[in-house]
Every structure is written in C-alpha cells, then in structure tokens.
Design a protein around this motif. Structure first.
Motif, PDB file in Angstrom:
ATOM      1  N   GLY A 103       0.781  -1.226   0.000  1.00  0.00           N
ATOM      2  CA  GLY A 103       0.000   0.000   0.000  1.00  0.00           C
ATOM      3  C   GLY A 103       0.815   1.279   0.000  1.00  0.00           C
ATOM      4  N   LEU A 104       2.050   1.234  -0.459  1.00  0.00           N
ATOM      5  CA  LEU A 104       2.908   2.414  -0.536  1.00  0.00           C
ATOM      6  C   LEU A 104       3.523   2.503  -1.929  1.00  0.00           C
ATOM      7  CD1 LEU A 104       4.896   2.374   2.849  1.00  0.00           C
ATOM      8  CD2 LEU A 104       3.111   3.980   2.170  1.00  0.00           C
ATOM      9  N   PRO A 105       3.948   3.696  -2.344  1.00  0.00           N
ATOM     10  CA  PRO A 105       4.662   3.804  -3.623  1.00  0.00           C
ATOM     11  C   PRO A 105       5.945   2.982  -3.589  1.00  0.00           C
ATOM     12  CG  PRO A 105       4.022   5.976  -2.801  1.00  0.00           C
ATOM     13  CD  PRO A 105       3.763   5.011  -1.689  1.00  0.00           C
ATOM     14  N   VAL A 106       6.214   2.275  -4.690  1.00  0.00           N
ATOM     15  CA  VAL A 106       7.393   1.414  -4.795  1.00  0.00           C
ATOM     16  C   VAL A 106       8.158   1.779  -6.062  1.00  0.00           C
ATOM     17  CG1 VAL A 106       8.207  -0.955  -5.104  1.00  0.00           C
ATOM     18  CG2 VAL A 106       6.287  -0.487  -3.551  1.00  0.00           C
ATOM     19  N   VAL A 107       9.471   1.926  -5.936  1.00  0.00           N
ATOM     20  CA  VAL A 107      10.324   2.142  -7.096  1.00  0.00           C
ATOM     21  C   VAL A 107      11.318   0.976  -7.165  1.00  0.00           C
ATOM     22  CG1 VAL A 107      11.956   3.609  -5.827  1.00  0.00           C
ATOM     23  CG2 VAL A 107      11.834   3.754  -8.315  1.00  0.00           C
ATOM     24  N   LEU A 108      11.537   0.465  -8.382  1.00  0.00           N
ATOM     25  CA  LEU A 108      12.442  -0.667  -8.599  1.00  0.00           C
ATOM     26  C   LEU A 108      13.533  -0.254  -9.563  1.00  0.00           C
ATOM     27  CD1 LEU A 108      13.154  -3.773  -8.533  1.00  0.00           C
ATOM     28  CD2 LEU A 108      11.618  -3.991 -10.506  1.00  0.00           C
ATOM     29  N   ASP A 109      14.785  -0.562  -9.206  1.00  0.00           N
ATOM     30  CA  ASP A 109      15.892  -0.326 -10.122  1.00  0.00           C
ATOM     31  C   ASP A 109      16.946  -1.404  -9.909  1.00  0.00           C
ATOM     32  OD1 ASP A 109      17.349   0.874 -12.157  1.00  0.00           O
ATOM     33  OD2 ASP A 109      17.326   2.866 -11.252  1.00  0.00           O
ATOM     34  N   ASN A 110      17.889  -1.474 -10.806  1.00  0.00           N
ATOM     35  CA  ASN A 110      19.022  -2.377 -10.657  1.00  0.00           C
ATOM     36  C   ASN A 110      19.821  -1.989  -9.414  1.00  0.00           C
ATOM     37  OD1 ASN A 110      22.166  -2.590 -11.418  1.00  0.00           O
ATOM     38  ND2 ASN A 110      21.049  -4.361 -12.195  1.00  0.00           N
ATOM     39  N   ASP A 111      20.379  -2.972  -8.705  1.00  0.00           N
ATOM     40  CA  ASP A 111      21.072  -2.685  -7.449  1.00  0.00           C
ATOM     41  C   ASP A 111      22.288  -1.787  -7.639  1.00  0.00           C
ATOM     42  OD1 ASP A 111      22.452  -4.735  -8.806  1.00  0.00           O
ATOM     43  OD2 ASP A 111      23.214  -5.598  -6.937  1.00  0.00           O
ATOM     44  N   ALA A 112      23.005  -1.952  -8.752  1.00  0.00           N
ATOM     45  CA  ALA A 112      24.158  -1.090  -8.992  1.00  0.00           C
ATOM     46  C   ALA A 112      23.725   0.352  -9.233  1.00  0.00           C
ATOM     47  CB  ALA A 112      24.965  -1.605 -10.185  1.00  0.00           C
ATOM     48  N   LYS A 113      22.539   0.535  -9.814  1.00  0.00           N
ATOM     49  CA  LYS A 113      22.033   1.893 -10.012  1.00  0.00           C
ATOM     50  C   LYS A 113      21.730   2.547  -8.659  1.00  0.00           C
ATOM     51  CE  LYS A 113      21.873   1.065 -14.469  1.00  0.00           C
ATOM     52  NZ  LYS A 113      22.444  -0.286 -14.410  1.00  0.00           N
ATOM     53  N   CYS A 114      21.251   1.733  -7.703  1.00  0.00           N
ATOM     54  CA  CYS A 114      20.980   2.272  -6.367  1.00  0.00           C
ATOM     55  C   CYS A 114      22.272   2.696  -5.680  1.00  0.00           C
ATOM     56  CB  CYS A 114      20.236   1.244  -5.519  1.00  0.00           C
ATOM     57  SG  CYS A 114      18.552   0.918  -6.079  1.00  0.00           S
ATOM     58  N   GLY A 137      31.002  -7.803  -6.164  1.00  0.00           N
ATOM     59  CA  GLY A 137      30.442  -8.713  -5.169  1.00  0.00           C
ATOM     60  C   GLY A 137      30.228 -10.075  -5.785  1.00  0.00           C
ATOM     61  N   THR A 138      29.127 -10.747  -5.397  1.00  0.00           N
ATOM     62  CA  THR A 138      28.784 -12.020  -6.027  1.00  0.00           C
ATOM     63  C   THR A 138      28.731 -11.842  -7.537  1.00  0.00           C
ATOM     64  OG1 THR A 138      27.459 -12.591  -4.086  1.00  0.00           O
ATOM     65  CG2 THR A 138      27.108 -13.898  -6.071  1.00  0.00           C
ATOM     66  N   GLY A 139      28.158 -10.742  -7.971  1.00  0.00           N
ATOM     67  CA  GLY A 139      28.180 -10.322  -9.363  1.00  0.00           C
ATOM     68  C   GLY A 139      28.966  -9.030  -9.497  1.00  0.00           C
ATOM     69  N   VAL A 140      29.045  -8.535 -10.719  1.00  0.00           N
ATOM     70  CA  VAL A 140      29.710  -7.263 -10.990  1.00  0.00           C
ATOM     71  C   VAL A 140      28.695  -6.367 -11.684  1.00  0.00           C
ATOM     72  CG1 VAL A 140      31.596  -6.104 -12.188  1.00  0.00           C
ATOM     73  CG2 VAL A 140      31.963  -8.372 -11.196  1.00  0.00           C
ATOM     74  N   GLY A 141      28.386  -5.244 -11.053  1.00  0.00           N
ATOM     75  CA  GLY A 141      27.374  -4.349 -11.598  1.00  0.00           C
ATOM     76  C   GLY A 141      27.939  -2.975 -11.876  1.00  0.00           C
ATOM     77  N   GLY A 142      27.168  -2.180 -12.618  1.00  0.00           N
ATOM     78  CA  GLY A 142      27.652  -0.851 -12.946  1.00  0.00           C
ATOM     79  C   GLY A 142      26.535   0.120 -13.233  1.00  0.00           C
ATOM     80  N   ALA A 143      26.911   1.377 -13.295  1.00  0.00           N
ATOM     81  CA  ALA A 143      25.971   2.443 -13.626  1.00  0.00           C
ATOM     82  C   ALA A 143      26.742   3.589 -14.252  1.00  0.00           C
ATOM     83  CB  ALA A 143      25.233   2.921 -12.387  1.00  0.00           C
ATOM     84  N   LEU A 144      26.074   4.286 -15.161  1.00  0.00           N
ATOM     85  CA  LEU A 144      26.645   5.471 -15.795  1.00  0.00           C
ATOM     86  C   LEU A 144      25.757   6.676 -15.516  1.00  0.00           C
ATOM     87  CD1 LEU A 144      27.725   4.156 -19.321  1.00  0.00           C
ATOM     88  CD2 LEU A 144      29.248   5.210 -17.639  1.00  0.00           C
ATOM     89  N   GLU A 160      25.250  -2.806 -17.734  1.00  0.00           N
ATOM     90  CA  GLU A 160      25.412  -4.116 -17.093  1.00  0.00           C
ATOM     91  C   GLU A 160      26.818  -4.618 -17.401  1.00  0.00           C
ATOM     92  OE1 GLU A 160      24.010  -6.186 -15.085  1.00  0.00           O
ATOM     93  OE2 GLU A 160      22.190  -5.080 -14.673  1.00  0.00           O
ATOM     94  N   ILE A 161      27.793  -4.026 -16.722  1.00  0.00           N
ATOM     95  CA  ILE A 161      29.189  -4.221 -17.097  1.00  0.00           C
ATOM     96  C   ILE A 161      29.686  -5.638 -16.825  1.00  0.00           C
ATOM     97  CG2 ILE A 161      29.693  -1.802 -16.777  1.00  0.00           C
ATOM     98  CD1 ILE A 161      31.094  -2.662 -14.117  1.00  0.00           C
ATOM     99  N   GLY A 162      29.040  -6.351 -15.903  1.00  0.00           N
ATOM    100  CA  GLY A 162      29.462  -7.710 -15.608  1.00  0.00           C
ATOM    101  C   GLY A 162      29.372  -8.627 -16.816  1.00  0.00           C
TER     102      GLY A 162
END
Length: 314
Positions: A103-114, A137-144, A160-162
């Motif tokens: 019942g609340l606003p939810v925003v979803l993004d890639n973890d590296a973007k966060c 980490g377990t994976g390799v993430g990125g953001a520009l 998605e640099i991984g």
C-alpha cells in the motif's frame, strides 16, 4: 528532507532491508538468505513480511525502494531475471506486486544503479556530472551518470558491465557472451581461481577460505598467491576501466563492494595497469574513488530513490 523510506538491497547471498532517512539508516532488519527461497513469489512474500515489520516500528514511512541485481525495466517496474539467483528466471511485475501488498509507492531499479544513486547524490560522486560506478560482489554491476542523468537504457538496465567482454574468446557468460567480466572478477570466480592456485602450489585451501577478506589478510601478510590474485584482479578490472575511459571519459570512477575494500592493495596495481594503457591526458585526469558509503551504498541509494520517487523528482 527528513522523509523516512524503506530500502532493499538485494544480493545473491542475502537481502538487506532497512529504514532510511536521507543517508541515515534508522533500523536494519535481519538479512534474508537469498538461496533459501524456491520461487520469485516466495522471495517477494518474504520481503513483504520483513517490510511490514519495519513499517509497524516506523509508521511514518512513505515509500519503498528496491535495488535488485538483474535485468530491470525501470519504467514498468518489472524484473526479468536475476543472473545469480537461478529460481528467478522469468519476468515478474515486482513494483505492482509490492505496491498491492504494502500500500505504498514502490520504485524498482538495478542494485548497482541504487549504489550509484547514493554515491552520486550524497557520496563520493557528489558534485560530478559524469560518473561510472562499479559494484564488486557475487556479481559485478555498474551504472553510468552522463550530464547529471542516470543512463538506464530503452527497456532494461544499461551499464550491465558484468556481462561486457574483456576477452573475445574467453570464459563463457550466462548468455553465451565470451569473456564476460563477471566470470573473472565476481567473488565466487575469484575464490575458485585462488583455490586452484593454492592447490597447484601444494597448499590446498577450500573456496570458503578464499573470500576477499581472507585473501586480503593473506596478501598483507606476504602470501605470494594472495598477492597474485589481487594483482590479476587489478589487471582485469583495469581492462574494463580503460574501455570506459576511452568510450565516455567520465569525471570519476567510483568502486564499491567486495574486494574494493582492500584499498591500496587493489588501487595501487590498478593505477599502475591503467597508466600503461591510457593516453597520458586520460591518465592525468583519472579519478578512482572508493564508495563513500561502503557496503551500505545500495541500501541508502534505494531509500533515496524511494524518497525522490515519492517527491516526483525521479
């Protein structure tokens, strides 16, 4: 702005959930063990149960932000697949499901973007208009971030640099992509490579004895195999940074998570490798910065995204 939100930092090993107010983490829930769940529905139900418990303690919470490591459609709030969570192998409308249940606003993004959002808005990248953020980490993430805007791509997560290649005929990634960066510098791959080197040297160690922290301690104590692992890691990461430098020339690179916590043990050889590969002017302007918020970057960033989403500025 003192708005309270809930941030979710979803990892391949654990799911971290907490109440945030700006960059302050007001309360953390007990992490959820990611591999314990048998389906996306079970994972979402577990997250919702934990979030409800936090909302009872903090009824003033106004929004929820989720950072999830996979192919995210930011506009639609859909998660297509989690690369390192085998049970999540089909699209799920995460934002719709959680909005309905909570019942609340939810925003979803890639973890590296966060992670990048936290560092760009309030952390090591504050004041820079062009950034490349890398999570290890377990994976390799990125953001520009380009011209003060997060680059998200047309339908699914950009940067998605991984899954980008550092070797055209190298190890095969999960989508048939050869030389995928994550296949060389993800935590599991680093541990497996270290265990193989120890075995070849006649001093066998288990994969569990080759975590980034234990390898760091061994390297600082003079262990040549652990030192080689860090040097090899730096060379492979340098290949990726070189490619981004020649492509984008960002103001700074922000590196967080996992093995990045080793500081000079990583950053010194990383700079050495980059000096050999970059045009002198590129190297003179090179800024390699550790993530200011460390392991909390993803959680804080998800909370900040939720705040700005509620305010209508995201």
């Amino acid at each position: 702005m003192n708005m309270k939100t809930i941030g979710v930092d979803f990892g391949g090993t654990t799911i971290k959930i907490g109440v945030t107010r700006g960059v302050e983490i007001c309360e953390r829930a007990e992490p959820l063990p990611t591999p314990s769940y048998g389906s996306p529905a079970e994972i979402m139900d577990a997250m919702c149960a934990t979030i409800r418990g936090l909302m009872e303690h903090h009824p003033e919470v106004q929004g929820i932000g989720l950072g999830m490591p996979g192919w995210v459609d930011f506009g639609r709030g859909v998660l297509y697949q989690l690369t390192n969570v085998p049970v999540w192998n089909k699209p799920e409308p995460v934002r719709e499901v959680l909005t309905e249940q909570l019942g609340l606003p939810v925003v979803l993004d890639n973890d590296a973007k966060c992670m990048a959002y936290a560092e760009w808005k309030e952390g090591a990248g504050r004041g820079y208009e062009n950034l490349h953020c890398i999570t290890l980490g377990t994976g390799v993430g990125g953001a520009l971030i380009i011209n003060n805007r997060m680059v998200r791509g047309r339908r699914i997560s950009a940067a998605e640099i991984g899954q980008t290649s550092i070797c055209f005929d190298g190890r095969v990634g999960p989508f048939g992509n050869r030389g995928a960066l994550e296949e060389y510098i993800g935590n599991n791959e680093v541990a497996a490579d270290a265990a193989a080197l120890y075995a070849a040297a006649g001093t066998p160690k288990s994969v569990e004895e080759c975590t980034p922290l234990l390898l760091e301690k061994a390297a600082r104590a003079g262990d040549p195999i652990a030192q080689k692992i860090y040097n090899d890691f730096a060379e492979k990461l340098a290949c990726h940074i070189m490619n981004i430098m020649y492509t984008v020339v960002p103001d700074a690179f922000i590196i967080g998570g996992g093995i990045a916590k080793a500081g000079d043990l990583l950053f010194t050889p990383l700079r050495d490798f980059l000096k050999r590969q970059l045009f002198p002017v590129h190297y003179e302007d090179l800024r390699l910065l550790p993530a200011h918020f460390g392991a909390s970057s993803g959680l804080i960033g998800a909370g900040l995204m939720a705040r700005d989403y509620v305010l209508g500025v995201l």
